[in-house]
Design a protein around this motif. Structure first.
Motif, PDB file in Angstrom:
ATOM      1  N   GLY A 176      41.080  44.887  45.512  1.00 45.38           N
ATOM      2  CA  GLY A 176      42.404  45.441  45.259  1.00 45.38           C
ATOM      3  C   GLY A 176      43.496  44.415  45.447  1.00 45.38           C
ATOM      4  O   GLY A 176      44.431  44.323  44.634  1.00 45.38           O
ATOM      5  N   ALA A 178      45.587  47.097  46.542  1.00 45.39           N
ATOM      6  CA  ALA A 178      46.478  46.575  45.506  1.00 45.39           C
ATOM      7  C   ALA A 178      47.924  46.986  45.779  1.00 45.39           C
ATOM      8  O   ALA A 178      48.852  46.169  45.666  1.00 45.39           O
ATOM      9  CB  ALA A 178      46.029  47.074  44.139  1.00 45.39           C
ATOM     10  N   THR A 206      40.329  50.262  46.625  1.00 43.37           N
ATOM     11  CA  THR A 206      40.807  49.170  45.782  1.00 43.37           C
ATOM     12  C   THR A 206      42.280  49.359  45.446  1.00 43.37           C
ATOM     13  O   THR A 206      43.088  48.424  45.560  1.00 43.37           O
ATOM     14  CB  THR A 206      39.976  49.097  44.487  1.00 43.37           C
ATOM     15  OG1 THR A 206      38.587  48.988  44.810  1.00 43.37           O
ATOM     16  CG2 THR A 206      40.373  47.887  43.660  1.00 43.37           C
ATOM     17  N   ARG A 234      45.783  34.982  43.489  1.00 43.73           N
ATOM     18  CA  ARG A 234      44.861  36.122  43.574  1.00 43.73           C
ATOM     19  C   ARG A 234      43.799  35.864  44.636  1.00 43.73           C
ATOM     20  O   ARG A 234      43.491  36.738  45.452  1.00 43.73           O
ATOM     21  CB  ARG A 234      44.198  36.365  42.226  1.00 43.73           C
ATOM     22  CG  ARG A 234      45.109  36.871  41.136  1.00 43.73           C
ATOM     23  CD  ARG A 234      44.305  37.261  39.903  1.00 43.73           C
ATOM     24  NE  ARG A 234      45.153  37.552  38.760  1.00 43.73           N
ATOM     25  CZ  ARG A 234      45.766  38.716  38.564  1.00 43.73           C
ATOM     26  NH1 ARG A 234      45.627  39.690  39.434  1.00 43.73           N
ATOM     27  NH2 ARG A 234      46.511  38.913  37.495  1.00 43.73           N
ATOM     28  N   HIS A 274      44.012  42.310  42.522  1.00 43.04           N
ATOM     29  CA  HIS A 274      44.685  42.977  41.411  1.00 43.04           C
ATOM     30  C   HIS A 274      46.017  43.589  41.840  1.00 43.04           C
ATOM     31  O   HIS A 274      46.387  44.676  41.375  1.00 43.04           O
ATOM     32  CB  HIS A 274      43.776  44.058  40.830  1.00 43.04           C
ATOM     33  CG  HIS A 274      42.597  43.504  40.087  1.00 43.04           C
ATOM     34  ND1 HIS A 274      42.712  42.862  38.875  1.00 43.04           N
ATOM     35  CD2 HIS A 274      41.276  43.472  40.398  1.00 43.04           C
ATOM     36  CE1 HIS A 274      41.517  42.469  38.461  1.00 43.04           C
ATOM     37  NE2 HIS A 274      40.629  42.826  39.358  1.00 43.04           N
ATOM     38  N   ALA A 281      43.509  47.785  38.951  1.00 43.05           N
ATOM     39  CA  ALA A 281      42.742  47.852  40.191  1.00 43.05           C
ATOM     40  C   ALA A 281      41.802  49.048  40.182  1.00 43.05           C
ATOM     41  O   ALA A 281      40.643  48.954  40.603  1.00 43.05           O
ATOM     42  CB  ALA A 281      43.684  47.923  41.390  1.00 43.05           C
TER      43      ALA A 281
END
Length: 294
Positions: free
Chosen positions: A126, A165, A161, A10, A129, A136
């Motif tokens: 984003g 993602a 975001t 991540r 996630h 997100a």
């Protein structure tokens, strides 16, 4: 999406998106500029990157720690980084101890900010996630609300975001996403979402700039749809995305930051020209220290 993201992955995805955001911001801030023959470095980044760095520094498993994010924004913001007056007022109040929900709600005579500030910093969140667009969207709203109490300002943060993602998920899945449709499906109803829906039928960059706006008013609704149209159109070509934003004019550092952060989430750092990364001003040491322990 069938993949599992561990904390280190991540963080890597968020930092790669941040690289694209910051290079776009720094080059866009030199506008008017021709990305095919950019000026010599160093390219100083603006408030877009500074706020994104604050966001990345507090990312962790679970819900975003909004108190920690607000405190870092208040403490680290540098007025010399091209902050708008409204943002300086809110962040100054937060720095001086006013709770962020009160500071955000009081902005613009109690209307809250409908500006593009939440959107410009959102792409790394984003990318973090990438395994859930729904997650997100929720976290994008939480991050936006720290400084933006207006529904359109929040929607702008949500849209970017979700876009990042979707872009990062597409990279991990090996499939190019239908970016604008995915974003519109997760963006709250309103003018930002209307712009995203309209963007899906536009084929030409000049038409996109004319119809959607290029951030000249620094509002989410006249910035985010165009920047995400560019990201969708040039998702596998980072230099072309930055060039499209630069040609359009408007709030160029912000459209380049948004598009750059989303596209880099899809291409990875290899999509950003090496010489551009070298020309960008180094990111702050406090961010490096904060992320080195993750």
């Amino acid at each position: 999406m069938t993949f599992t993201l561990f904390p280190g992955t991540r963080l890597a995805l968020a930092l790669e998106s941040l690289a694209g955001l910051s290079v776009g911001d720094a080059l866009g801030a030199r506008w008017p500029v021709d990305p095919q023959s950019p000026p010599p470095g160093p390219w100083e980044w603006t408030d877009d990157t500074e706020q994104a760095c604050c966001l990345v520094a507090v990312l962790a498993e679970g819900d975003l720690d909004r108190d920690a994010f607000a405190e870092l924004l208040g403490r680290r913001h540098d007025p010399r980084r091209s902050y708008g007056r409204g943002a300086l007022a809110v962040l100054g109040e937060i720095r001086d101890g006013l709770p962020w929900p009160i500071a955000a709600a009081a902005a613009f005579d109690g209307q809250g900010s409908a500006g593009n500030g939440a959107a410009m910093r959102a792409a790394p969140l984003g990318a973090w996630h990438a395994d859930s667009l729904a997650r997100a969207a929720v976290q994008g709203a939480r991050a936006a609300e720290v400084t933006h109490a207006h529904a359109e300002g929040i929607a702008g943060g949500v849209a970017v975001t979700v876009a990042a993602a979707a872009a990062a998920a597409g990279r991990l899945d090996g499939q190019r996403p239908a970016l604008l449709g995915a974003v519109a499906a997760h963006t709250p109803e309103g003018l930002v979402r209307d712009g995203l829906v309209a963007a899906q039928r536009i084929k030409d960059a000049a038409e996109a700039a004319d119809e959607l706006g290029t951030g000249a008013r620094a509002l989410a609704r006249d910035t985010v749809p165009f920047a995400l149209w560019v990201a969708d159109r040039f998702l596998d070509d980072y230099p072309a995305a930055i060039a499209a934003c630069a040609r359009a004019g408007g709030d160029v550092d912000t459209t380049c930051a948004i598009a750059g952060g989303v596209v880099a989430a899809y291409t990875g750092p290899g999509g950003i020209p090496r010489e551009w990364l070298a020309a960008r001003e180094p990111l702050p040491g406090w961010l490096v220290a904060a992320t080195a322990t993750e």
